[in-house]
Design a protein around this motif. Structure first.
Motif, PDB file in Angstrom:
ATOM      1  N   PHE A 118     -23.535  66.051  13.011  1.00 29.93           N
ATOM      2  CA  PHE A 118     -23.003  66.947  13.672  1.00 29.93           C
ATOM      3  C   PHE A 118     -23.847  67.563  13.523  1.00 29.93           C
ATOM      4  O   PHE A 118     -24.419  67.504  12.132  1.00 29.93           O
ATOM      5  CB  PHE A 118     -21.937  66.937  13.874  1.00 29.93           C
ATOM      6  CG  PHE A 118     -21.123  66.007  13.484  1.00 29.93           C
ATOM      7  CD1 PHE A 118     -19.864  65.780  14.904  1.00 29.93           C
ATOM      8  CD2 PHE A 118     -20.543  65.598  12.202  1.00 29.93           C
ATOM      9  CE1 PHE A 118     -19.360  65.009  14.827  1.00 29.93           C
ATOM     10  CE2 PHE A 118     -19.988  63.868  11.965  1.00 29.93           C
ATOM     11  CZ  PHE A 118     -18.956  64.056  13.618  1.00 29.93           C
ATOM     12  N   ASP A 119     -24.240  68.803  14.237  1.00 27.07           N
ATOM     13  CA  ASP A 119     -25.341  69.090  14.392  1.00 27.07           C
ATOM     14  C   ASP A 119     -24.534  70.986  13.705  1.00 27.07           C
ATOM     15  O   ASP A 119     -25.600  71.848  13.376  1.00 27.07           O
ATOM     16  CB  ASP A 119     -26.111  69.871  15.627  1.00 27.07           C
ATOM     17  CG  ASP A 119     -26.935  68.457  16.249  1.00 27.07           C
ATOM     18  OD1 ASP A 119     -27.626  68.050  15.637  1.00 27.07           O
ATOM     19  OD2 ASP A 119     -26.722  68.360  17.382  1.00 27.07           O
ATOM     20  N   SER A 120     -23.836  71.228  13.594  1.00 30.97           N
ATOM     21  CA  SER A 120     -22.747  72.016  12.981  1.00 30.97           C
ATOM     22  C   SER A 120     -21.186  71.690  12.575  1.00 30.97           C
ATOM     23  O   SER A 120     -20.824  70.720  13.193  1.00 30.97           O
ATOM     24  CB  SER A 120     -22.771  72.904  14.155  1.00 30.97           C
ATOM     25  OG  SER A 120     -21.492  72.486  15.258  1.00 30.97           O
ATOM     26  N   VAL A 121     -20.764  72.108  12.281  1.00 30.25           N
ATOM     27  CA  VAL A 121     -19.967  72.178  11.326  1.00 30.25           C
ATOM     28  C   VAL A 121     -18.731  72.004  12.580  1.00 30.25           C
ATOM     29  O   VAL A 121     -17.656  71.518  12.812  1.00 30.25           O
ATOM     30  CB  VAL A 121     -19.005  73.867  10.718  1.00 30.25           C
ATOM     31  CG1 VAL A 121     -17.856  72.570  10.094  1.00 30.25           C
ATOM     32  CG2 VAL A 121     -19.407  73.128   9.263  1.00 30.25           C
ATOM     33  N   ASP A 122     -19.495  72.953  13.869  1.00 32.97           N
ATOM     34  CA  ASP A 122     -18.252  73.328  15.042  1.00 32.97           C
ATOM     35  C   ASP A 122     -17.917  71.698  15.659  1.00 32.97           C
ATOM     36  O   ASP A 122     -17.025  71.271  16.140  1.00 32.97           O
ATOM     37  CB  ASP A 122     -18.639  73.946  15.845  1.00 32.97           C
ATOM     38  CG  ASP A 122     -17.891  75.948  15.278  1.00 32.97           C
ATOM     39  OD1 ASP A 122     -17.401  75.868  14.697  1.00 32.97           O
ATOM     40  OD2 ASP A 122     -18.669  76.635  15.605  1.00 32.97           O
ATOM     41  N   ALA A 123     -18.814  71.208  15.690  1.00 31.34           N
ATOM     42  CA  ALA A 123     -19.545  70.040  16.710  1.00 31.34           C
ATOM     43  C   ALA A 123     -18.647  68.336  16.042  1.00 31.34           C
ATOM     44  O   ALA A 123     -17.939  68.171  16.219  1.00 31.34           O
ATOM     45  CB  ALA A 123     -20.109  69.027  16.584  1.00 31.34           C
ATOM     46  N   LEU A 124     -18.524  69.033  14.074  1.00 37.20           N
ATOM     47  CA  LEU A 124     -17.425  67.864  13.646  1.00 37.20           C
ATOM     48  C   LEU A 124     -16.254  68.764  13.665  1.00 37.20           C
ATOM     49  O   LEU A 124     -15.699  67.751  14.420  1.00 37.20           O
ATOM     50  CB  LEU A 124     -18.217  68.384  12.567  1.00 37.20           C
ATOM     51  CG  LEU A 124     -17.282  67.707  11.453  1.00 37.20           C
ATOM     52  CD1 LEU A 124     -17.089  65.785  11.293  1.00 37.20           C
ATOM     53  CD2 LEU A 124     -17.649  68.178   9.514  1.00 37.20           C
ATOM     54  N   PHE A 125     -15.369  69.638  14.053  1.00 34.12           N
ATOM     55  CA  PHE A 125     -14.507  70.056  14.188  1.00 34.12           C
ATOM     56  C   PHE A 125     -13.453  69.328  15.697  1.00 34.12           C
ATOM     57  O   PHE A 125     -12.562  68.688  16.020  1.00 34.12           O
ATOM     58  CB  PHE A 125     -14.083  70.722  14.203  1.00 34.12           C
ATOM     59  CG  PHE A 125     -13.950  71.788  12.380  1.00 34.12           C
ATOM     60  CD1 PHE A 125     -13.440  70.690  11.349  1.00 34.12           C
ATOM     61  CD2 PHE A 125     -14.421  73.050  12.298  1.00 34.12           C
ATOM     62  CE1 PHE A 125     -12.650  71.103  10.180  1.00 34.12           C
ATOM     63  CE2 PHE A 125     -14.777  73.148  10.777  1.00 34.12           C
ATOM     64  CZ  PHE A 125     -13.661  72.308   9.646  1.00 34.12           C
ATOM     65  N   ASP A 126     -14.806  69.715  16.509  1.00 37.03           N
ATOM     66  CA  ASP A 126     -14.611  69.655  17.707  1.00 37.03           C
ATOM     67  C   ASP A 126     -14.169  67.702  17.688  1.00 37.03           C
ATOM     68  O   ASP A 126     -13.576  67.539  18.797  1.00 37.03           O
ATOM     69  CB  ASP A 126     -15.630  69.337  18.871  1.00 37.03           C
ATOM     70  CG  ASP A 126     -15.801  70.992  19.250  1.00 37.03           C
ATOM     71  OD1 ASP A 126     -14.930  71.987  18.058  1.00 37.03           O
ATOM     72  OD2 ASP A 126     -16.838  71.434  19.293  1.00 37.03           O
ATOM     73  N   LYS A 127     -14.645  66.921  17.327  1.00 39.52           N
ATOM     74  CA  LYS A 127     -15.115  65.597  17.366  1.00 39.52           C
ATOM     75  C   LYS A 127     -13.360  65.288  16.475  1.00 39.52           C
ATOM     76  O   LYS A 127     -12.461  63.864  17.321  1.00 39.52           O
ATOM     77  CB  LYS A 127     -16.357  64.773  16.124  1.00 39.52           C
ATOM     78  CG  LYS A 127     -16.049  63.345  15.621  1.00 39.52           C
ATOM     79  CD  LYS A 127     -16.503  62.404  16.947  1.00 39.52           C
ATOM     80  CE  LYS A 127     -15.895  60.962  16.597  1.00 39.52           C
ATOM     81  NZ  LYS A 127     -15.874  59.809  17.354  1.00 39.52           N
ATOM     82  N   LEU A 128     -13.468  65.926  15.494  1.00 40.31           N
ATOM     83  CA  LEU A 128     -11.794  65.475  14.965  1.00 40.31           C
ATOM     84  C   LEU A 128     -10.647  65.836  15.067  1.00 40.31           C
ATOM     85  O   LEU A 128      -9.993  64.828  15.266  1.00 40.31           O
ATOM     86  CB  LEU A 128     -12.211  66.117  13.400  1.00 40.31           C
ATOM     87  CG  LEU A 128     -12.623  65.564  12.295  1.00 40.31           C
ATOM     88  CD1 LEU A 128     -12.580  66.842  11.068  1.00 40.31           C
ATOM     89  CD2 LEU A 128     -12.607  64.607  11.446  1.00 40.31           C
ATOM     90  N   GLU A 129     -11.219  67.175  16.083  1.00 36.88           N
ATOM     91  CA  GLU A 129      -9.508  67.364  17.037  1.00 36.88           C
ATOM     92  C   GLU A 129      -9.228  66.271  18.112  1.00 36.88           C
ATOM     93  O   GLU A 129      -8.215  66.473  18.399  1.00 36.88           O
ATOM     94  CB  GLU A 129      -9.721  68.575  16.772  1.00 36.88           C
ATOM     95  CG  GLU A 129      -9.716  70.175  16.555  1.00 36.88           C
ATOM     96  CD  GLU A 129     -10.163  71.355  16.637  1.00 36.88           C
ATOM     97  OE1 GLU A 129     -10.870  71.820  17.980  1.00 36.88           O
ATOM     98  OE2 GLU A 129      -9.764  72.507  15.961  1.00 36.88           O
ATOM     99  N   ALA A 130     -10.555  65.781  18.409  1.00 42.03           N
ATOM    100  CA  ALA A 130     -10.842  64.717  19.766  1.00 42.03           C
ATOM    101  C   ALA A 130      -9.799  63.384  19.494  1.00 42.03           C
ATOM    102  O   ALA A 130      -9.138  62.911  20.161  1.00 42.03           O
ATOM    103  CB  ALA A 130     -11.952  64.876  20.005  1.00 42.03           C
ATOM    104  N   GLU A 131      -9.985  63.194  18.249  1.00 36.29           N
ATOM    105  CA  GLU A 131      -9.314  62.001  17.622  1.00 36.29           C
ATOM    106  C   GLU A 131      -7.844  61.952  17.658  1.00 36.29           C
ATOM    107  O   GLU A 131      -6.916  62.513  17.285  1.00 36.29           O
ATOM    108  CB  GLU A 131      -9.363  61.676  16.435  1.00 36.29           C
ATOM    109  CG  GLU A 131     -11.226  61.124  16.914  1.00 36.29           C
ATOM    110  CD  GLU A 131     -12.280  61.249  15.720  1.00 36.29           C
ATOM    111  OE1 GLU A 131     -11.403  60.901  14.630  1.00 36.29           O
ATOM    112  OE2 GLU A 131     -13.338  60.097  15.656  1.00 36.29           O
TER     113      GLU A 131
END
Length: 86
Positions: A73-86
């Motif tokens: 992930f390029d950022s923590v926000d991108a990581l959280f977006d991915k986790l929320e989508a799952e």
């Protein structure tokens, strides 16, 4: 703050510094000389077995990243977006 060198080369670290750094009895300190100054740095000591296991785990993650198996992930926000989508 002044400290005095006592018997057996002991020095008391001022309480204000102990509190500010969150130090407590039994903590490890690295003491070294640099450019004529005495430096004291808090350190953490890990058992060799733990470090070996950690090194192996890091190697596994690097292999997964290289194979595309582990997302990066390029950022923590991108990581959280991915986790929320799952």
């Amino acid at each position: 703050m002044l400290a005095e060198l006592r018997q057996k080369a002991q020095v008391t670290i001022p309480r204000e510094i102990i509190v500010k750094l969150g130090l407590s009895e039994g903590d490890k300190l690295d003491i070294f000389e640099k450019d004529g100054s005495i430096c004291i740095m808090p350190v953490v000591v890990y058992p060799k077995k733990y470090l070996s296991e950690l090194k192996e785990e890091i190697g596994d993650v690097k292999a997964k990243i290289a194979s595309g198996e582990q997302p990066v992930f390029d950022s923590v926000d991108a990581l959280f977006d991915k986790l929320e989508a799952e």
